[in-house]
Write a protein that holds these residues in place. Structure first.
Motif, mmCIF file in Angstrom:
data_model
loop_
_atom_site.group_PDB
_atom_site.id
_atom_site.type_symbol
_atom_site.label_atom_id
_atom_site.label_comp_id
_atom_site.label_asym_id
_atom_site.label_seq_id
_atom_site.Cartn_x
_atom_site.Cartn_y
_atom_site.Cartn_z
ATOM 1 N N PRO A 98 0.829 -1.216 0.000
ATOM 2 C CA PRO A 98 0.000 0.000 0.000
ATOM 3 C C PRO A 98 0.860 1.261 0.000
ATOM 4 C CG PRO A 98 -0.739 -1.559 1.679
ATOM 5 C CD PRO A 98 0.580 -2.065 1.173
ATOM 6 N N LEU A 99 0.357 2.289 -0.670
ATOM 7 C CA LEU A 99 1.097 3.538 -0.757
ATOM 8 C C LEU A 99 1.325 4.152 0.627
ATOM 9 C CD1 LEU A 99 2.351 5.756 -2.512
ATOM 10 C CD2 LEU A 99 0.068 6.791 -2.690
ATOM 11 N N ALA A 100 0.308 4.054 1.507
ATOM 12 C CA ALA A 100 0.447 4.624 2.851
ATOM 13 C C ALA A 100 1.577 3.950 3.622
ATOM 14 C CB ALA A 100 -0.871 4.497 3.613
ATOM 15 N N LEU A 101 1.711 2.629 3.452
ATOM 16 C CA LEU A 101 2.771 1.906 4.144
ATOM 17 C C LEU A 101 4.147 2.329 3.626
ATOM 18 C CD1 LEU A 101 3.678 -0.246 6.131
ATOM 19 C CD2 LEU A 101 3.343 -1.968 4.324
ATOM 20 N N LYS A 102 4.229 2.515 2.306
ATOM 21 C CA LYS A 102 5.487 2.982 1.723
ATOM 22 C C LYS A 102 5.893 4.332 2.311
ATOM 23 C CE LYS A 102 5.173 0.863 -2.869
ATOM 24 N NZ LYS A 102 5.149 1.159 -4.310
ATOM 25 N N ILE A 103 4.926 5.242 2.359
ATOM 26 C CA ILE A 103 5.221 6.578 2.885
ATOM 27 C C ILE A 103 5.633 6.500 4.355
ATOM 28 C CG2 ILE A 103 4.228 8.830 3.406
ATOM 29 C CD1 ILE A 103 2.460 8.523 0.934
ATOM 30 N N ALA A 104 4.920 5.653 5.129
ATOM 31 C CA ALA A 104 5.234 5.523 6.549
ATOM 32 C C ALA A 104 6.644 4.973 6.751
ATOM 33 C CB ALA A 104 4.204 4.630 7.232
ATOM 34 N N LEU A 105 7.004 3.944 5.994
ATOM 35 C CA LEU A 105 8.335 3.359 6.114
ATOM 36 C C LEU A 105 9.419 4.353 5.682
ATOM 37 C CD1 LEU A 105 7.722 -0.283 4.794
ATOM 38 C CD2 LEU A 105 8.157 0.443 7.152
ATOM 39 N N LEU A 106 9.127 5.102 4.627
ATOM 40 C CA LEU A 106 10.102 6.079 4.150
ATOM 41 C C LEU A 106 10.330 7.175 5.186
ATOM 42 C CD1 LEU A 106 11.910 7.079 1.865
ATOM 43 C CD2 LEU A 106 9.920 8.285 0.921
ATOM 44 N N VAL A 107 9.233 7.685 5.747
ATOM 45 C CA VAL A 107 9.360 8.744 6.763
ATOM 46 C C VAL A 107 10.079 8.217 8.000
ATOM 47 C CG1 VAL A 107 8.070 10.237 8.339
ATOM 48 C CG2 VAL A 107 7.347 10.017 5.951
ATOM 49 N N ALA A 108 9.720 7.012 8.449
ATOM 50 C CA ALA A 108 10.369 6.427 9.622
ATOM 51 C C ALA A 108 11.859 6.193 9.374
ATOM 52 C CB ALA A 108 9.683 5.120 9.999
ATOM 53 N N GLY A 109 12.166 5.705 8.176
ATOM 54 C CA GLY A 109 13.577 5.471 7.854
ATOM 55 C C GLY A 109 14.384 6.755 7.806
ATOM 56 N N LEU A 110 13.817 7.784 7.173
ATOM 57 C CA LEU A 110 14.523 9.071 7.093
ATOM 58 C C LEU A 110 14.687 9.701 8.469
ATOM 59 C CD1 LEU A 110 12.895 10.606 3.877
ATOM 60 C CD2 LEU A 110 15.175 9.590 4.112
ATOM 61 N N LEU A 111 13.655 9.562 9.320
ATOM 62 C CA LEU A 111 13.758 10.095 10.681
ATOM 63 C C LEU A 111 14.854 9.375 11.463
ATOM 64 C CD1 LEU A 111 12.690 11.922 12.922
ATOM 65 C CD2 LEU A 111 10.994 10.174 13.467
ATOM 66 N N GLY A 112 14.906 8.049 11.315
ATOM 67 C CA GLY A 112 15.953 7.297 11.997
ATOM 68 C C GLY A 112 17.342 7.689 11.522
ATOM 69 N N LEU A 113 17.484 7.894 10.218
ATOM 70 C CA LEU A 113 18.783 8.302 9.676
ATOM 71 C C LEU A 113 19.169 9.694 10.166
ATOM 72 C CD1 LEU A 113 18.473 7.027 5.988
ATOM 73 C CD2 LEU A 113 19.898 6.088 7.821
ATOM 74 N N TRP A 114 18.177 10.568 10.281
ATOM 75 C CA TRP A 114 18.463 11.918 10.784
ATOM 76 C C TRP A 114 18.939 11.869 12.231
ATOM 77 C CZ3 TRP A 114 16.261 14.895 14.722
ATOM 78 C CH2 TRP A 114 16.664 16.236 14.748
ATOM 79 N N LEU A 115 18.314 11.023 13.050
ATOM 80 C CA LEU A 115 18.730 10.886 14.447
ATOM 81 C C LEU A 115 20.153 10.345 14.538
ATOM 82 C CD1 LEU A 115 15.451 9.449 16.044
ATOM 83 C CD2 LEU A 115 16.359 11.773 16.260
ATOM 84 N N VAL A 116 20.476 9.380 13.682
ATOM 85 C CA VAL A 116 21.832 8.826 13.678
ATOM 86 C C VAL A 116 22.837 9.878 13.209
ATOM 87 C CG1 VAL A 116 23.340 7.123 12.578
ATOM 88 C CG2 VAL A 116 21.072 6.452 13.380
ATOM 89 N N ALA A 117 22.451 10.642 12.183
ATOM 90 C CA ALA A 117 23.371 11.631 11.617
ATOM 91 C C ALA A 117 23.694 12.751 12.593
ATOM 92 C CB ALA A 117 22.778 12.223 10.335
ATOM 93 N N THR A 118 22.768 13.066 13.496
ATOM 94 C CA THR A 118 22.986 14.151 14.451
ATOM 95 C C THR A 118 23.484 13.648 15.805
ATOM 96 O OG1 THR A 118 20.633 14.031 15.081
ATOM 97 C CG2 THR A 118 21.253 15.621 13.367
ATOM 98 N N SER A 119 23.753 12.368 15.908
ATOM 99 C CA SER A 119 24.199 11.793 17.180
ATOM 100 C C SER A 119 25.662 12.130 17.447
ATOM 101 C CB SER A 119 24.009 10.268 17.152
ATOM 102 O OG SER A 119 24.641 9.667 18.253
ATOM 103 N N ARG A 120 25.937 12.656 18.624
ATOM 104 C CA ARG A 120 27.317 12.945 19.003
ATOM 105 C C ARG A 120 28.106 11.656 19.209
ATOM 106 N NH1 ARG A 120 27.024 17.988 23.347
ATOM 107 N NH2 ARG A 120 26.058 19.503 21.924
ATOM 108 N N TRP A 121 27.446 10.613 19.713
ATOM 109 C CA TRP A 121 28.125 9.339 19.900
ATOM 110 C C TRP A 121 28.592 8.772 18.563
ATOM 111 C CZ3 TRP A 121 27.261 4.353 18.199
ATOM 112 C CH2 TRP A 121 28.020 3.368 18.823
#
Length: 263
Positions: A98-121
């Protein structure tokens, strides 16, 4: 779903490459924020047209890093755009997801990558790994000048222009006495590009020269803005430096009164 995963992998690769490049640039002497900006600009092809760009293109190691980023960035951005298009428009989205699932996974993945990218650790871990790799596989001399000189605090390296009627103009350094104000002159650049490193007291800055100095921001600003003959302002700056130096010595001694004891 495969295009979504491909897009996330491309974004992960992009973040990793720019972070590694920023760390490498930082260890060539660039400040942290400058290194990150130049790495991201080169990778995205947005162009780095700031005055700081000259410090990159005129340095052979930094220039190689930026050229590599440009090549990788061209491939990465094209791949990311292609994956994004395929994720949502290929066959009308009829791949069983489903398109909604694709969008949800994409947003969740990008959010996770952003958190990792800004992590000082993550930044500290990558810094250690990159340093080891550069030491092993390159001849790059690693020096984190920002950390060594505590440039994130009150201290910084700056350029001060020698202007007509200013305190610095046409007098030997022994008369200007910048060290008494806590400002060290690291070198003098002439308008024709000539460089004089670690100038001695008999060196006389000329109009149009640029002094590269190290010291507290407030002290450097006062030195740059002072007019010729303003001995009162110089005396005040010397007194301020004496107070600051006293505080720094006391902080090194700690509560036990011994230098180097923990605060």
């Amino acid at each position: 779903m495969i295009p979504v995963l491909s897009l996330l992998l491309v974004v992960t690769f992009s973040i990793l490459v720019t972070r590694i490049a920023a760390i490498a640039l930082r260890h060539t002497g660039l400040a942290r924020h400058t290194a990150r900006f130049q790495a991201r600009s080169a990778f995205t092809g947005a162009g780095f047209t700031t005055t700081e760009s000259e410090k990159v293109v005129n340095h052979p190691v930094r220039r190689r890093i930026v050229l590599t980023l440009m090549l990788l960035g061209n491939a990465g951005i094209v791949t990311a755009v292609s994956s994004l298009i395929l994720a949502f428009v290929r066959d009308g989205g009829g791949d069983g997801w489903p398109l909604a699932l694709k969008i949800a996974l994409l947003v969740a993945g990008l959010l996770g990558l952003w958190l990792v990218a800004t992590s000082r650790w993550v930044d500290r871990l990558l810094s250690r790994l990159v340093e080891r790799a550069l030491n092993r596989f390159t001849q790059l001399e690693l020096s984190d000048y920002e950390g060594l000189l505590h440039l994130a605090g009150e201290y910084r390296i700056a350029e001060v222009a020698v202007e007509e009627g200013g305190w610095l103009a046409d007098r030997p350094l022994s008369h200007i006495r910048p060290a008494e104000e806590g400002v060290l002159v690291l070198g003098i650049a002439s308008p024709d590009g000539a460089w004089l490193g670690t100038p001695q007291g008999d060196t006389r800055p000329q109009l149009g020269d640029t002094l590269v100095v190290y010291g507290r921001t407030e002290a450097i600003r006062g030195l740059a803005e002072r007019r010729a003959g303003d001995e009162r302002d110089h005396a005040k700056a010397v007194a301020d430096q004496g107070r600051v130096a006293g505080e720094e010595r006391r902080s090194r001694r700690g509560p036990s009164g011994l230098e180097g004891s923990p605060p």
